[in-house]
Every structure is written in C-alpha cells, then in structure tokens.
Design a protein around this motif. Structure first.
Motif, PDB file in Angstrom:
ATOM      1  N   ASP A   1      27.459 -38.968  30.779  1.00  0.00           N
ATOM      2  CA  ASP A   1      27.247 -37.732  31.525  1.00  0.00           C
ATOM      3  C   ASP A   1      27.351 -38.011  33.020  1.00  0.00           C
ATOM      4  O   ASP A   1      26.741 -38.956  33.530  1.00  0.00           O
ATOM      5  N   ARG A   2      28.139 -37.191  33.703  1.00  0.00           N
ATOM      6  CA  ARG A   2      28.276 -37.224  35.167  1.00  0.00           C
ATOM      7  C   ARG A   2      28.714 -38.597  35.679  1.00  0.00           C
ATOM      8  O   ARG A   2      28.230 -39.071  36.707  1.00  0.00           O
ATOM      9  N   ASN A   3      29.668 -39.201  35.010  1.00  0.00           N
ATOM     10  CA  ASN A   3      30.270 -40.431  35.513  1.00  0.00           C
ATOM     11  C   ASN A   3      31.642 -40.137  36.103  1.00  0.00           C
ATOM     12  O   ASN A   3      32.349 -39.245  35.641  1.00  0.00           O
ATOM     13  N   GLU A   4      32.009 -40.897  37.115  1.00  0.00           N
ATOM     14  CA  GLU A   4      33.376 -40.867  37.616  1.00  0.00           C
ATOM     15  C   GLU A   4      34.085 -42.101  37.079  1.00  0.00           C
ATOM     16  O   GLU A   4      33.683 -43.240  37.367  1.00  0.00           O
ATOM     17  N   ILE A   5      35.136 -41.877  36.299  1.00  0.00           N
ATOM     18  CA  ILE A   5      35.856 -42.943  35.601  1.00  0.00           C
ATOM     19  C   ILE A   5      37.289 -42.886  36.101  1.00  0.00           C
ATOM     20  O   ILE A   5      38.064 -41.993  35.727  1.00  0.00           O
ATOM     21  N   VAL A   6      37.668 -43.819  36.964  1.00  0.00           N
ATOM     22  CA  VAL A   6      38.880 -43.642  37.752  1.00  0.00           C
ATOM     23  C   VAL A   6      39.636 -44.956  37.915  1.00  0.00           C
ATOM     24  O   VAL A   6      39.043 -46.018  38.148  1.00  0.00           O
ATOM     25  N   GLY A   7      40.956 -44.899  37.782  1.00  0.00           N
ATOM     26  CA  GLY A   7      41.818 -45.997  38.186  1.00  0.00           C
ATOM     27  C   GLY A   7      41.763 -47.219  37.305  1.00  0.00           C
ATOM     28  O   GLY A   7      42.172 -48.306  37.741  1.00  0.00           O
ATOM     29  N   ASN A   8      41.301 -47.079  36.066  1.00  0.00           N
ATOM     30  CA  ASN A   8      41.159 -48.259  35.208  1.00  0.00           C
ATOM     31  C   ASN A   8      42.472 -48.623  34.522  1.00  0.00           C
ATOM     32  O   ASN A   8      43.411 -47.839  34.476  1.00  0.00           O
ATOM     33  N   ASN A   9      42.501 -49.830  33.971  1.00  0.00           N
ATOM     34  CA  ASN A   9      43.697 -50.498  33.453  1.00  0.00           C
ATOM     35  C   ASN A   9      44.604 -50.955  34.581  1.00  0.00           C
ATOM     36  O   ASN A   9      45.824 -50.800  34.541  1.00  0.00           O
ATOM     37  N   THR A  10      44.012 -51.566  35.586  1.00  0.00           N
ATOM     38  CA  THR A  10      44.806 -52.101  36.693  1.00  0.00           C
ATOM     39  C   THR A  10      45.701 -53.256  36.246  1.00  0.00           C
ATOM     40  O   THR A  10      46.693 -53.563  36.909  1.00  0.00           O
ATOM     41  N   ASP A  11      45.356 -53.897  35.117  1.00  0.00           N
ATOM     42  CA  ASP A  11      46.180 -55.005  34.624  1.00  0.00           C
ATOM     43  C   ASP A  11      47.329 -54.528  33.725  1.00  0.00           C
ATOM     44  O   ASP A  11      48.088 -55.363  33.224  1.00  0.00           O
ATOM     45  N   ASP A  12      47.431 -53.215  33.513  1.00  0.00           N
ATOM     46  CA  ASP A  12      48.571 -52.612  32.813  1.00  0.00           C
ATOM     47  C   ASP A  12      48.796 -53.267  31.448  1.00  0.00           C
ATOM     48  O   ASP A  12      49.858 -53.800  31.140  1.00  0.00           O
ATOM     49  N   TRP A  13      47.781 -53.159  30.602  1.00  0.00           N
ATOM     50  CA  TRP A  13      47.799 -53.857  29.317  1.00  0.00           C
ATOM     51  C   TRP A  13      48.911 -53.379  28.393  1.00  0.00           C
ATOM     52  O   TRP A  13      49.431 -54.149  27.574  1.00  0.00           O
ATOM     53  N   GLU A  14      49.290 -52.118  28.464  1.00  0.00           N
ATOM     54  CA  GLU A  14      50.323 -51.630  27.546  1.00  0.00           C
ATOM     55  C   GLU A  14      51.694 -52.220  27.864  1.00  0.00           C
ATOM     56  O   GLU A  14      52.563 -52.279  26.990  1.00  0.00           O
ATOM     57  N   THR A  15      51.887 -52.659  29.111  1.00  0.00           N
ATOM     58  CA  THR A  15      53.126 -53.367  29.453  1.00  0.00           C
ATOM     59  C   THR A  15      53.024 -54.830  29.050  1.00  0.00           C
ATOM     60  O   THR A  15      53.968 -55.415  28.509  1.00  0.00           O
ATOM     61  N   THR A  16      51.859 -55.420  29.291  1.00  0.00           N
ATOM     62  CA  THR A  16      51.650 -56.825  28.926  1.00  0.00           C
ATOM     63  C   THR A  16      51.692 -57.026  27.422  1.00  0.00           C
ATOM     64  O   THR A  16      52.236 -58.027  26.925  1.00  0.00           O
ATOM     65  N   ASN A  17      51.114 -56.077  26.686  1.00  0.00           N
ATOM     66  CA  ASN A  17      50.990 -56.184  25.239  1.00  0.00           C
ATOM     67  C   ASN A  17      51.434 -54.858  24.618  1.00  0.00           C
ATOM     68  O   ASN A  17      50.605 -54.054  24.200  1.00  0.00           O
ATOM     69  N   PRO A  18      52.739 -54.599  24.557  1.00  0.00           N
ATOM     70  CA  PRO A  18      53.231 -53.280  24.128  1.00  0.00           C
ATOM     71  C   PRO A  18      52.695 -52.864  22.766  1.00  0.00           C
ATOM     72  O   PRO A  18      52.670 -53.656  21.821  1.00  0.00           O
ATOM     73  N   GLY A  19      52.249 -51.608  22.711  1.00  0.00           N
ATOM     74  CA  GLY A  19      51.758 -51.064  21.457  1.00  0.00           C
ATOM     75  C   GLY A  19      50.350 -51.454  21.092  1.00  0.00           C
ATOM     76  O   GLY A  19      49.869 -51.125  20.003  1.00  0.00           O
ATOM     77  N   CYS A  20      49.640 -52.137  22.003  1.00  0.00           N
ATOM     78  CA  CYS A  20      48.290 -52.609  21.657  1.00  0.00           C
ATOM     79  C   CYS A  20      47.295 -51.466  21.554  1.00  0.00           C
ATOM     80  O   CYS A  20      46.255 -51.590  20.900  1.00  0.00           O
ATOM     81  N   GLY A  21      47.546 -50.340  22.201  1.00  0.00           N
ATOM     82  CA  GLY A  21      46.563 -49.256  22.201  1.00  0.00           C
ATOM     83  C   GLY A  21      45.247 -49.708  22.781  1.00  0.00           C
ATOM     84  O   GLY A  21      44.175 -49.372  22.265  1.00  0.00           O
ATOM     85  N   CYS A  22      45.286 -50.430  23.881  1.00  0.00           N
ATOM     86  CA  CYS A  22      44.092 -51.140  24.345  1.00  0.00           C
ATOM     87  C   CYS A  22      43.844 -50.942  25.837  1.00  0.00           C
ATOM     88  O   CYS A  22      43.560 -51.900  26.554  1.00  0.00           O
ATOM     89  N   SER A  23      43.916 -49.688  26.297  1.00  0.00           N
ATOM     90  CA  SER A  23      43.741 -49.492  27.729  1.00  0.00           C
ATOM     91  C   SER A  23      43.322 -48.067  28.021  1.00  0.00           C
ATOM     92  O   SER A  23      43.403 -47.189  27.161  1.00  0.00           O
ATOM     93  N   GLY A  24      42.890 -47.840  29.246  1.00  0.00           N
ATOM     94  CA  GLY A  24      42.620 -46.495  29.709  1.00  0.00           C
ATOM     95  C   GLY A  24      41.222 -46.315  30.260  1.00  0.00           C
ATOM     96  O   GLY A  24      40.541 -47.278  30.625  1.00  0.00           O
ATOM     97  N   GLY A  25      40.803 -45.052  30.304  1.00  0.00           N
ATOM     98  CA  GLY A  25      39.506 -44.730  30.873  1.00  0.00           C
ATOM     99  C   GLY A  25      38.364 -45.153  29.974  1.00  0.00           C
ATOM    100  O   GLY A  25      37.561 -46.025  30.318  1.00  0.00           O
ATOM    101  N   VAL A  26      38.277 -44.523  28.778  1.00  0.00           N
ATOM    102  CA  VAL A  26      37.238 -44.854  27.799  1.00  0.00           C
ATOM    103  C   VAL A  26      37.868 -44.919  26.417  1.00  0.00           C
ATOM    104  O   VAL A  26      38.631 -44.037  26.035  1.00  0.00           O
ATOM    105  N   LYS A  27      37.536 -45.957  25.650  1.00  0.00           N
ATOM    106  CA  LYS A  27      37.982 -46.099  24.260  1.00  0.00           C
ATOM    107  C   LYS A  27      36.751 -46.108  23.356  1.00  0.00           C
ATOM    108  O   LYS A  27      35.779 -46.824  23.612  1.00  0.00           O
ATOM    109  N   PHE A  28      36.810 -45.298  22.277  1.00  0.00           N
ATOM    110  CA  PHE A  28      35.708 -45.202  21.319  1.00  0.00           C
ATOM    111  C   PHE A  28      36.211 -45.693  19.960  1.00  0.00           C
ATOM    112  O   PHE A  28      37.282 -45.291  19.512  1.00  0.00           O
ATOM    113  N   TRP A  29      35.396 -46.494  19.274  1.00  0.00           N
ATOM    114  CA  TRP A  29      35.792 -47.067  17.990  1.00  0.00           C
ATOM    115  C   TRP A  29      34.596 -47.016  17.050  1.00  0.00           C
ATOM    116  O   TRP A  29      33.581 -47.659  17.286  1.00  0.00           O
TER     117      TRP A  29
END
Length: 528
Positions: free
Chosen positions: A215-243
């Motif tokens: 609640d009331r968080n600012e979630i900005v600019g994450n994945n600076t290491d560009d994981w989807e380019t480093t590891n294509p198709g990993c589905g392992c980057s972004g703001g928030v991931k829930f599992w």
C-alpha cells in the motif's frame, strides 16, 4: 438461451454450470464508489516528509553509530529490541554474508540520512526467519543479491512491517515478502532485477505467502540489469513478481517506469485485490496474470504501458496482441471457494497504452504437457501442489479417469466492464500509427497441437463457453479486436461491428471453414 440474452442478463457459463454475474460488480450502498486516481497516490521517492525518521532516538532504543556495525551482530538478533540508526553510512562485515539477522519483534529505525550500505559486497541486508520485524526510515543500497533473491526480508519471514524506506540500487530484488507482511510508504527504485519478488509459496497451502499488503509504495525504474535481454524468456524481471500467493492486497501504489512488467502474478496466485493504483510508463504490461485465479482489478489508472514491448513485436511483424492487462490461462472457475468469482476487471481508466485487455489461453498448456512451465504444480480443480492426477507415463497425455479440463489453467469466468479505453495512436508513436498492432482488446486462443485439446477446441471454448464477458466499456480512438484467434482468417483484425454483432451457434465439428466472424461482446458499451 441465446448468447445475446446471456450478455444482457449477465449470465455466464462457468465450470460446473451457469453462474449469475451481477450486472455491475461494484460496491453498492450509500457510500460513493471509489475512483481511479488522477494523480500519483504515492509520491514517495525523495519525499522527506514521508521518508525521514526521528532525529533523536525513541525512548529505550539502542543507538547505532554510523560505522561498521558488525560488532552488534548478536545484539541485532535479540528479540523485542529497538535500534535507532544515527545519520550517516552503516555497514556490516565486508563479505558476502555480512548482514543483519533480526530477533523476533525487533524494530530498526533510521534517523534522517541513515544509510545501510552493502558496499557492493554483501548479498542481503536483513535475513532469516524471525517474525514480526519492523524496518523503517532507512536508505538500503549497494547490496548484490543473486538472481531471484532479495535484499530486505531475504528469507520471506512472517509478519514483517517495512515502511518509509528507500530501497534502491541493489542487485536482485529490493525486497522479498512473506506471510502477513505489510509494505507501506516505501520508495523501491532502480534495483537490478525486481523491485519486490514475492516468492515463493511452497508445496502446501500452509506454505503459501498469504495476507500480504502493498500500500502506498512507489515502485519505479526496476530491472536496471535488463534480465530479459541477459536471459531471454526467463520471465524474471519488472516491478513486482508474485508466485503462489493468496489474499494479497495491492492498493494506492505508484508503479512506473519499470523495465518490464509492472505487476506480474505468476503461478497459482488467487484472492488478489488490485485497486486504486497508478500504473504507468512500464516497458511491458501494467498487469500480467498468468496460470492463476481470481482477482479484483478495479479503479486503477493505467497509462502508457507496454509501448516498448509492443514496438519490439511490431518491428518483428509479430501479430500477437499486447495489452496493458494480459490474462493468460487465468480466471475464476466457480465452485472452488475463490473470493472473487467472476474475476472482475472494472472501472479502470486506460490511456495511451499499447493495448487494452487481452485474454488468452494456450491449448497446449496443461498439467501433464511439455508446455507446463511450473511442475509439479497443477490446478485448483485437482491439486495446486501436485500434478500426479493429470500425469501418465506418456508426455502430453491425461488419464482417462479424470475430466481432462480439470487439468487446465483456464481463462474463464471473467467480466471486463465499465472501463475507459482511450488511445491516440500518434501519441503512442512509431509502430502504432497506421497499423493494427496496437489499440487492441481481445479474447482468443490458437490451434491446439496435442491430442488432448486439438485444433480449434480451445479457441471455441474460451471465446464462447467459458464465461468471458466484455460490457459497458467506453472506447475513444481507433480500437480493433482479436476474437477466436489473434488475427482473422483473412489476416485482418476484428472490427467493432463484428466484435459486437451476435455470436454464432457453436458447431458440432470445428473446421477451418466454420471459424466465427462475430463475437457478441461489449453489449452496452460505447465506441467514440
């Protein structure tokens, strides 16, 4: 009963029979309905009035000097203590496992200017499984968590409250999360992989991550290491991931400028409330709900998402629609105790995204198939944590002893209503102007390659038999649609006229020649 009447009455076909869907799945009563935000609900980063802690130690607190604090390693492990971090830079031992291991019920609070620095050496800041820890008013930076691991609450302990912190410029995820955690008023910025990785529920309901509040968080600019380019198709980057989460509340957050998906629900998540967030300018979808279950997605403002990802696909000539909200093999089958059945996507304001709401189901993805990405997990219709009921010795085969549809994650029982969809293709830019790659809503599937669900079985089912309803939405701009398949047999998109025209009867045999051309959707909606 005709499909047109189904749409008018709001009655949808769901697992186990017909379920009545209220004509407006919104709160009733005298209280005014909430509204989608018009400005950021959480301007946290750089906001001293929210982030600065007390300038003097709270009563009874231990003062922690701005220096190497490793000498306090065992003190930090004591229960029910309060530690006040003085202004300046704090560190732990200069090795990968230099970290704070809190005691149960312990509070860590920072003075204005208090920084906990991982020195580019330490993997995690706060770790282990002590419950009911509070971390507040610290800047936490410079930690180097490995892929899929996190810096704060690294081990996903229960009952943590993390508030009023700046968590920035770390590798991996800025935070992990556990059961009954509350994360509020934090700036989660510019971390290498995720802002927050809410991972991972285990192999029983007792191990699920449940009761999380963001609640009331600012979630900005994450994945600076560009994981989807480093590891294509990993589905392992972004703001928030829930599992494997359940009963999670995501409200009043500002999720923006992440290099990837804003909010990604992946694998058997259920019971989500996603309301009154501002989600904008993320490279890929604002919200991706995959291989899971019910959610209430309401009163959000969703702007300028998926433009980077959409343009990449357009440049390749890839016609698969990219939406701001993408639902893949997820829905709310009735009869399984889900909190929100149907899944509701309503009252959202969606402006100049690459696309709108895309509902898709892969015929080849089920518990025993080679396209199953999360073994041994299966569906709520069998056993969430064990796919044995759906397995035989032959890959892609389902035993004859079970209804094979119970082995599928299905995009079903979803109502998309009272949303505002606006697009200015000139504002979205290159790849969108003059083409039909962008500005799309849709419900569709593809040709099934395996014997269990062959050919057009699933396209017919998702499009007309699984309780998918678009209604009372409002469209402005050049919108097109994807129905049954991502493009029509003639290579074109579906027009508004065909999207809304009465749906055909379902044929006894599915062939190339009897694919549908009209869809009966968006009754009561407006277009331009």
């Amino acid at each position: 009963m005709s499909r047109a009447l189904v749409l008018v009455l709001g009655v949808v076909l769901a697992a186990g029979g017909f379920a009545v869907v209220p004509a407006a799945a919104r709160p009733s009563g005298p209280a005014a309905a909430p509204a989608a935000p018009t400005v950021s609900p959480a301007p946290i980063c750089g906001n001293a009035s929210i982030l600065d802690g007390p300038a003097t130690p709270p009563e009874g607190a231990t003062v922690v000097a701005a220096e190497n604090n490793n000498k306090l390693f065992f003190d930090f492990r004591m229960p029910n203590r309060t530690f006040w971090f003085a202004p300046g830079v704090h560190t732990m031992a200069a090795d990968p496992y230099g970290q704070i291991e809190p005691g149960a019920g312990t509070t860590f609070i920072g003075a204005p200017g208090a920084i906990f620095d991982g020195q580019g050496i330490n993997r995690a800041a706060f770790t282990q499984l002590a419950p009911n820890v509070t971390i507040a008013h610290l800047t936490i930076t410079g930690f180097v968590a490995p892929q899929d691991q996190g810096v704060v609450n690294k081990d996903a302990a229960r009952g943590w409250t993390i508030r009023n912190n700046t968590i920035t410029q770390n590798s991996g995820a800025g935070l992990m999360a556990g059961r009954d955690n509350v994360y509020r008023d934090n700036c989660v910025k510019d971390n290498g992989q995720y802002g927050i990785n809410v991972c991972c529920g285990g192999h029983s309901e007792a191990d699920d991550i449940a009761g999380l509040v963001l609640d009331r968080n600012e979630i900005v600019g994450n994945n600076t290491d560009d994981w989807e380019t480093t590891n294509p198709g990993c589905g392992c980057s972004g703001g928030v991931k829930f599992w494997i989460n359940r009963n999670v509340t995501v409200t009043n957050n500002w999720v923006h400028g992440n290099r990837g998906v804003g909010l990604w629900l992946d694998n058997n998540n259920r019971g989500f409330v996603i309301e009154q967030n501002l989600i904008e300018d993320n490279d890929d979808q604002a919200l991706f709900i995959e291989a899971g279950y019910d959610a209430r997605v309401r009163f959000n403002t969703i702007r300028r998402n998926a433009i980077v990802g959409g343009k990449k696909k357009a440049d390749r000539g890839d016609t698969f629609p990219i939406g701001a909200i993408y639902v893949s093999e997820s829905g709310a089958p009735s009869g399984y105790g889900l909190p929100s059945s149907p899944m509701v996507i309503s009252d959202n304001v969606m402006v100049d995204n690459w696309g709108g709401v895309i509902l898709w189901e892969n015929p080849d993805r089920y518990c025993s198939s080679e396209a199953h990405t999360h073994p041994p997990f299966c569906t709520i219709k069998t056993n969430l944590y064990d796919d044995a009921q759906c397995e035989t010795a032959v890959e892609n085969d389902i035993p004859d002893t079970i209804d094979k549809y119970r082995c599928r994650w299905s995009t079903e029982n979803i109502v998309v209503e009272n949303n505002t969809f606006t697009i200015d293709k000139a504002a979205v830019g290159a790849g969108c102007v003059g083409a039909r790659y962008c500005g799309l809503n849709g419900v569709f599937s593809n040709w099934g390659n395996f014997d269990e669900f062959p050919g057009y079985t699933i396209p017919w089912r998702i499009t007309f038999q699984q309780g998918i309803v678009f209604r009372t939405n409002h469209y402005t701009g050049d919108w097109w649609f994807a129905g049954f398949q991502q493009i029509r047999a003639d290579g074109q998109r579906v027009s508004w006229a065909d999207w809304t025209a009465p749906a055909p009867p379902i044929p006894p045999v599915f062939t190339h020649d009897n694919r549908p051309t009209t869809f009966g959707q968006d009754q009561g909606s407006t277009y331009n």
